[in-house]
Design an enzyme around this catalytic site. Structure first.
Site, PDB file in Angstrom:
ATOM      1  N   ILE A  18      23.325  -8.953  44.601  1.00  0.00           N
ATOM      2  CA  ILE A  18      22.005  -9.404  44.191  1.00  0.00           C
ATOM      3  C   ILE A  18      21.486 -10.483  45.130  1.00  0.00           C
ATOM      4  O   ILE A  18      20.334 -10.430  45.581  1.00  0.00           O
ATOM      5  CB  ILE A  18      22.032  -9.908  42.736  1.00  0.00           C
ATOM      6  CG1 ILE A  18      22.192  -8.718  41.775  1.00  0.00           C
ATOM      7  CG2 ILE A  18      20.773 -10.701  42.401  1.00  0.00           C
ATOM      8  CD1 ILE A  18      22.334  -9.106  40.312  1.00  0.00           C
ATOM      9  N   ASP A  37      26.476 -19.415  50.647  1.00  0.00           N
ATOM     10  CA  ASP A  37      27.591 -18.728  49.994  1.00  0.00           C
ATOM     11  C   ASP A  37      28.895 -19.265  50.564  1.00  0.00           C
ATOM     12  O   ASP A  37      28.922 -19.856  51.644  1.00  0.00           O
ATOM     13  CB  ASP A  37      27.508 -17.215  50.232  1.00  0.00           C
ATOM     14  CG  ASP A  37      28.215 -16.411  49.146  1.00  0.00           C
ATOM     15  OD1 ASP A  37      27.537 -15.734  48.364  1.00  0.00           O
ATOM     16  OD2 ASP A  37      29.458 -16.481  49.074  1.00  0.00           O
ATOM     17  N   ASP A  57      30.323 -24.483  48.415  1.00  0.00           N
ATOM     18  CA  ASP A  57      30.908 -24.185  47.116  1.00  0.00           C
ATOM     19  C   ASP A  57      30.006 -24.804  46.060  1.00  0.00           C
ATOM     20  O   ASP A  57      29.956 -26.033  45.922  1.00  0.00           O
ATOM     21  CB  ASP A  57      32.320 -24.770  47.036  1.00  0.00           C
ATOM     22  CG  ASP A  57      33.035 -24.414  45.741  1.00  0.00           C
ATOM     23  OD1 ASP A  57      32.375 -23.906  44.805  1.00  0.00           O
ATOM     24  OD2 ASP A  57      34.258 -24.650  45.665  1.00  0.00           O
ATOM     25  N   VAL A  58      29.262 -23.968  45.340  1.00  0.00           N
ATOM     26  CA  VAL A  58      28.287 -24.501  44.380  1.00  0.00           C
ATOM     27  C   VAL A  58      28.950 -25.231  43.219  1.00  0.00           C
ATOM     28  O   VAL A  58      28.278 -25.926  42.451  1.00  0.00           O
ATOM     29  CB  VAL A  58      27.357 -23.395  43.838  1.00  0.00           C
ATOM     30  CG1 VAL A  58      26.548 -22.776  44.962  1.00  0.00           C
ATOM     31  CG2 VAL A  58      28.137 -22.337  43.066  1.00  0.00           C
ATOM     32  N   TYR A 149      31.754 -15.711  29.960  1.00  0.00           N
ATOM     33  CA  TYR A 149      30.602 -15.294  30.767  1.00  0.00           C
ATOM     34  C   TYR A 149      29.312 -15.441  29.968  1.00  0.00           C
ATOM     35  O   TYR A 149      28.313 -15.980  30.467  1.00  0.00           O
ATOM     36  CB  TYR A 149      30.790 -13.849  31.221  1.00  0.00           C
ATOM     37  CG  TYR A 149      29.685 -13.335  32.109  1.00  0.00           C
ATOM     38  CD1 TYR A 149      29.561 -13.780  33.424  1.00  0.00           C
ATOM     39  CD2 TYR A 149      28.768 -12.398  31.641  1.00  0.00           C
ATOM     40  CE1 TYR A 149      28.549 -13.311  34.248  1.00  0.00           C
ATOM     41  CE2 TYR A 149      27.756 -11.929  32.458  1.00  0.00           C
ATOM     42  CZ  TYR A 149      27.650 -12.381  33.764  1.00  0.00           C
ATOM     43  OH  TYR A 149      26.640 -11.907  34.575  1.00  0.00           O
ATOM     44  N   THR A 184      26.468  -3.295  41.618  1.00  0.00           N
ATOM     45  CA  THR A 184      27.129  -4.229  42.527  1.00  0.00           C
ATOM     46  C   THR A 184      28.616  -4.291  42.171  1.00  0.00           C
ATOM     47  O   THR A 184      29.056  -3.678  41.190  1.00  0.00           O
ATOM     48  CB  THR A 184      26.537  -5.649  42.412  1.00  0.00           C
ATOM     49  OG1 THR A 184      26.871  -6.191  41.121  1.00  0.00           O
ATOM     50  CG2 THR A 184      25.020  -5.643  42.590  1.00  0.00           C
TER      51      THR A 184
END
Length: 243
Positions: A18, A37, A57-58, A149, A184
């Site tokens: 995505i 990313d 690294d978010v 999740y 995906t």
């Protein structure tokens, strides 16, 4: 008319299905795209005019802060932030260890918190900006063996709405898009099982999985001047799965 050619967009999760589609669509629309990313963001950026790749690294505040500073130095303050980085897990909560819970919540919810904290101040100062968070249909309903999740995406939906309330009068639009099942890697649990996929699709109004490009279309809409009255919106792009 949106002056996309003069605007910078930051997209996290750029190496994913995505995120990559979003980067390509925004670059095609004229944005200068910062592809963020952990996994080879340069590989995508090299193929997009004006784009640049940034490894970050978010989940880590220092990493996000450093990357945000580099983006500002290279490209200027972003007008658009798209939080597309995300991870998925299928487990009963009773089988979930703390490390996996943290991985899911830190990526899917803490990540957008950290990126918004970095980039919102300049948008507020300019009285102009846009944030699109990629949540999920799992953020508006429960799911079997998906408690962590669902919790992370539900939190992202409410974070979006709260930020919209806080910053709409500052000239910043904050909305989220909720994909359904998209073709995906994250859908590997079903997309390689032809029988299960056919059975699932037979119950869906659209009759099929969505494509990453269809999600990118939704992001482009939320970032466009056709969506100027949308604040705190939750756009379901799910083939009718939540209808």
């Amino acid at each position: 008319m949106t002056e996309a050619a003069t605007r910078v967009a930051v997209v996290t999760g750029a190496a994913g299905g995505i995120g990559g589609a979003v980067c390509r669509r925004l670059a095609g629309d004229g944005f200068t795209v910062a592809c963020v990313d952990l996994r080879e963001p340069d590989a995508l950026a090299r193929d997009l005019p004006g784009a640049r790749g940034y490894g970050a690294d978010v989940r880590d505040a220092a990493s996000v802060r450093e990357t945000a500073g580099q983006i500002r130095a290279d490209l200027g303050d972003p007008w658009l932030l798209v939080n597309a980085a995300g991870v998925f897990s299928i487990q009963y909560l009773t089988d979930l260890d703390e490390a996996e819970w943290d991985r899911i919540l830190d990526t899917n919810l803490k990540g957008p918190f950290l990126t918004c904290r970095e980039f919102l101040p300049a948008m507020v100062a300019a009285h102009d900006g846009c944030v699109v968070n990629i949540a999920s249909t799992a953020g508006v309903r429960g799911g079997r063996r998906r408690a962590a999740y669902c919790a992370s995406k539900g939190g992202l939906v409410i974070l979006t709405r709260s930020l919209a309330i806080d910053h709409g009068r500052d000239g910043v639009r904050v909305n989220c898009l909720c994909p359904g099942l998209i073709d995906t890697e994250m859908a590997d649990w079903i997309r390689h099982d032809e029988e299960a996929l056919t059975q699932w699709a037979s119950r869906l109004p659209a009759g099929r999985m969505g494509t990453p490009e269809e999600i990118a279309d939704g992001v482009a809409f939320l970032a466009s001047d056709n969506a100027t009255y949308l604040h705190g919106a939750v756009l379901m792009v799910d083939g009718g799965g939540t209808a």
